[in-house]
Design an enzyme around this catalytic site. Structure first.
Site, PDB file in Angstrom:
ATOM      1  N   TYR A 136      61.911  80.705   5.219  1.00  0.00           N
ATOM      2  CA  TYR A 136      62.242  80.449   3.869  1.00  0.00           C
ATOM      3  C   TYR A 136      61.784  78.841   3.601  1.00  0.00           C
ATOM      4  CZ  TYR A 136      65.759  83.386   4.908  1.00  0.00           C
ATOM      5  OH  TYR A 136      66.605  85.072   5.330  1.00  0.00           O
ATOM      6  N   HIS A 141      65.176  85.982  -4.244  1.00  0.00           N
ATOM      7  CA  HIS A 141      65.312  85.472  -2.689  1.00  0.00           C
ATOM      8  C   HIS A 141      63.939  83.860  -2.278  1.00  0.00           C
ATOM      9  CE1 HIS A 141      68.318  88.386  -1.686  1.00  0.00           C
ATOM     10  NE2 HIS A 141      67.684  89.622  -3.080  1.00  0.00           N
TER      11      HIS A 141
END
Ligand code: DHK
Length: 148
Positions: free
Chosen positions: A23, A100
């Site tokens: 991430y 996402h």
């Protein structure tokens, strides 16, 4: 002014703690701040929220039927399990962008099927924070924020 609700699911509050992970280096607070800055530039009133609880996310999606012109959602791990979130999203009339941070199709097979995509106008994945900002731009066009 047009209103957009951007929902973040379980563990999104931990973004940035593992800068070499899936991430990226930005903390949740930094991601939130960057989204608010871009939303303001686009003439969008943004609510950016995170919960680790499925029911809370569903309550917020239902609330958005009265308060928001568009919805953006990263349901995180609930993406692959929650028909209840899908049903709540299907009851929302405006555009929905599924977001996402990571490219979920490059990851484990259990992340390859999203239950919520059926309700999504579009899906953005794999571009990290940049994808969220691009999503806000697309949302601005979808709800006519720049014309308001
Ligand atoms: C975030 C998560 O927390 C994971 O559970 C998903 C998604 C992917 C993301 O890429 O933002 O599998």
């Amino acid at each position: 002014m047009k209103h957009v609700l951007f929902l973040n699911g379980p563990n999104a509050n931990l973004y940035g703690l593992d800068p070499k992970g899936s991430y990226g280096p930005d903390s949740f607070a930094q991601i939130e701040a960057a989204c608010h800055t871009r939303a303001a530039d686009l003439g969008i009133a943004l609510q950016f929220r995170q919960s680790n609880h499925e029911g809370v996310l569903i309550d917020w999606i239902q609330e958005a039927r009265q308060t928001s012109d568009g919805l953006m959602i990263n349901a995180a791990g609930l993406t692959y399990t929650s028909i209840a979130i899908l049903d709540a999203l299907l009851a929302f009339d405006g555009p929905i962008l599924e977001c996402h941070m990571s490219n979920i199709w490059k990851r484990e097979p259990f992340r390859h099927h999203s239950f919520i995509s059926k309700a999504a106008t579009g899906v953005i994945a794999g571009l990290g924070l940049r994808g969220y900002l691009l999503g806000l731009e697309a949302m601005a066009d979808l709800i006519g924020a720049r014309d308001a």
